[in-house]
Scaffold this motif. Structure first.
Motif, PDB file in Angstrom:
ATOM      1  N   GLN A  25       2.988   3.758   4.653  1.00  0.00           N
ATOM      2  CA  GLN A  25       3.625   4.481   3.815  1.00  0.00           C
ATOM      3  C   GLN A  25       5.601   3.985   3.994  1.00  0.00           C
ATOM      4  OE1 GLN A  25       4.195   8.867   4.689  1.00  0.00           O
ATOM      5  NE2 GLN A  25       4.632   8.488   3.116  1.00  0.00           N
ATOM      6  N   PHE A  28       6.353   1.046   2.015  1.00  0.00           N
ATOM      7  CA  PHE A  28       6.272   1.098   0.442  1.00  0.00           C
ATOM      8  C   PHE A  28       7.169   1.433  -0.129  1.00  0.00           C
ATOM      9  CE2 PHE A  28       1.556  -0.442  -0.391  1.00  0.00           C
ATOM     10  CZ  PHE A  28       1.936  -1.571   0.416  1.00  0.00           C
ATOM     11  N   ALA A  29       7.189   3.064   0.668  1.00  0.00           N
ATOM     12  CA  ALA A  29       8.885   3.880   0.109  1.00  0.00           C
ATOM     13  C   ALA A  29      10.563   3.053   0.168  1.00  0.00           C
ATOM     14  CB  ALA A  29       8.920   4.728   0.846  1.00  0.00           C
ATOM     15  N   GLN A  31      10.550   0.397  -1.304  1.00  0.00           N
ATOM     16  CA  GLN A  31      10.649  -0.698  -2.029  1.00  0.00           C
ATOM     17  C   GLN A  31      10.665  -0.016  -3.424  1.00  0.00           C
ATOM     18  OE1 GLN A  31       6.533  -2.397  -1.665  1.00  0.00           O
ATOM     19  NE2 GLN A  31       7.331  -3.540   0.064  1.00  0.00           N
ATOM     20  N   GLN A  32      12.267  -0.255  -4.204  1.00  0.00           N
ATOM     21  CA  GLN A  32      12.309   0.757  -5.357  1.00  0.00           C
ATOM     22  C   GLN A  32      11.864  -0.215  -6.562  1.00  0.00           C
ATOM     23  OE1 GLN A  32      14.510   3.266  -5.322  1.00  0.00           O
ATOM     24  NE2 GLN A  32      14.018   2.688  -3.125  1.00  0.00           N
ATOM     25  N   ILE A  59       6.178  -2.060 -10.861  1.00  0.00           N
ATOM     26  CA  ILE A  59       5.690  -0.219 -10.237  1.00  0.00           C
ATOM     27  C   ILE A  59       7.001  -0.471  -9.743  1.00  0.00           C
ATOM     28  CG2 ILE A  59       5.070   0.916  -7.896  1.00  0.00           C
ATOM     29  CD1 ILE A  59       3.402  -1.722  -7.749  1.00  0.00           C
ATOM     30  N   LYS A  61       9.330   2.968  -8.245  1.00  0.00           N
ATOM     31  CA  LYS A  61       9.492   4.084  -7.854  1.00  0.00           C
ATOM     32  C   LYS A  61      10.163   5.277  -8.778  1.00  0.00           C
ATOM     33  CE  LYS A  61      10.819   6.332  -3.373  1.00  0.00           C
ATOM     34  NZ  LYS A  61      11.749   6.163  -2.163  1.00  0.00           N
ATOM     35  N   LEU A  65       4.314   3.602 -13.151  1.00  0.00           N
ATOM     36  CA  LEU A  65       3.713   2.436 -13.286  1.00  0.00           C
ATOM     37  C   LEU A  65       3.696   1.820 -14.396  1.00  0.00           C
ATOM     38  CD1 LEU A  65       1.428   0.142 -11.825  1.00  0.00           C
ATOM     39  CD2 LEU A  65      -0.027   2.229 -12.652  1.00  0.00           C
ATOM     40  N   ARG A 112      -1.542   6.428  -9.147  1.00  0.00           N
ATOM     41  CA  ARG A 112       0.344   5.905  -8.865  1.00  0.00           C
ATOM     42  C   ARG A 112       0.384   5.763  -7.105  1.00  0.00           C
ATOM     43  NH1 ARG A 112       5.196   9.115 -12.327  1.00  0.00           N
ATOM     44  NH2 ARG A 112       6.260   8.027 -10.797  1.00  0.00           N
ATOM     45  N   PHE A 115      -0.594   3.297  -4.998  1.00  0.00           N
ATOM     46  CA  PHE A 115      -0.047   2.082  -5.063  1.00  0.00           C
ATOM     47  C   PHE A 115       1.547   2.042  -3.854  1.00  0.00           C
ATOM     48  CE2 PHE A 115      -1.345   0.398  -8.946  1.00  0.00           C
ATOM     49  CZ  PHE A 115      -1.383  -0.624  -8.752  1.00  0.00           C
ATOM     50  N   GLN A 116       1.952   3.622  -4.115  1.00  0.00           N
ATOM     51  CA  GLN A 116       2.946   3.591  -3.367  1.00  0.00           C
ATOM     52  C   GLN A 116       2.700   4.334  -2.063  1.00  0.00           C
ATOM     53  OE1 GLN A 116       4.645   6.906  -5.420  1.00  0.00           O
ATOM     54  NE2 GLN A 116       5.503   5.627  -6.888  1.00  0.00           N
ATOM     55  N   ASP A 118       1.459   7.417  -0.626  1.00  0.00           N
ATOM     56  CA  ASP A 118       1.194   8.302  -0.397  1.00  0.00           C
ATOM     57  C   ASP A 118       0.988   8.962   0.613  1.00  0.00           C
ATOM     58  OD1 ASP A 118       2.451  10.915  -1.163  1.00  0.00           O
ATOM     59  OD2 ASP A 118       3.013  10.867  -3.029  1.00  0.00           O
TER      60      ASP A 118
END
Length: 201
Positions: A25, A28-29, A31-32, A59, A61, A65, A112, A115-116, A118
């Motif tokens: 997490q 991924f967080a 990765q803008q 993708i 942030k 998407l 979403r 992909f993130q 979350d």
């Protein structure tokens, strides 16, 4: 004695380098923006041959998407916080909002979140089984606990390393979808002017 110390050192080293869901997490967080190519194969129950499609995904942030299928026919899908837009070829865009189709929008929100990675959204909708596959690779098997997801999917499996590399969808109808991602490009770290325009509709 030396052998015991070596074994202990290896175990400690292995434990220290093990990947966790929190690690994924956080990764991924950070990765803008991520751009990638995708290949999708869908095996539909009762059909002898699977359906194949491919294209590009973006993708962002801050925006959402952008999914552009290029083969076998052009189709663009855009998901942001308040809209889902689908464009088939040269046809006029179809715009769906949370008010007009709340069930579809719940799925948009979930997509979403996948992909993130979350954690909050995943914990609210699934039980999860996270596995460190070694060498930085990991797998997350999600079993839906909320409706309508539990009526649609048996499991959703994510696999990756630095980026999300694969999604497997097992649905309740016996269909199976596999999406693989490659050629990940996190740079430039901000959307280009052309990329920003993809979210204007």
């Amino acid at each position: 004695m030396k052998k015991l110390l070596l074994t202990a050192a290896l175990l400690i080293s292995s434990a220290a380098s093990a990947v966790t869901l929190d690690d994924v997490q956080q990764r991924f967080a950070a990765q803008q923006v991520v751009r990638a190519a995708f290949q999708q194969e869908r095996q539909i129950s009762g059909m002898a041959q699977p359906l194949h499609s491919s294209g590009e995904v973006l993708i962002a942030k801050s925006k959402g998407l952008w999914w552009q299928q290029q083969h076998p026919f052009p189709m663009t899908l855009i998901l942001d916080d308040s809209h889902m837009v689908q464009v088939m070829g040269s046809q006029a865009p179809q715009i769906i909002t949370a008010d007009s189709n709340p069930q579809m929008f719940q799925f948009n929100h979930l997509l979403r979140a996948l992909f993130q990675a979350d954690r909050k959204v995943l914990d609210e909708n699934f039980t999860s089984e996270f596995t460190d596959l070694g060498k930085g690779q990991w797998q997350l098997v999600l079993t839906p606990t909320t409706t309508p997801l539990d009526k649609l999917f048996s499991t959703i499996t994510l696999q990756g390393e630095k980026f999300l590399n694969r999604i497997e969808l097992n649905d309740k109808q016996g269909d199976f979808t596999e999406i693989t991602f490659s050629k990940h490009r996190p740079e430039p770290g901000k959307l280009t002017r052309e990329e920003q325009q993809r979210f204007v509709f």
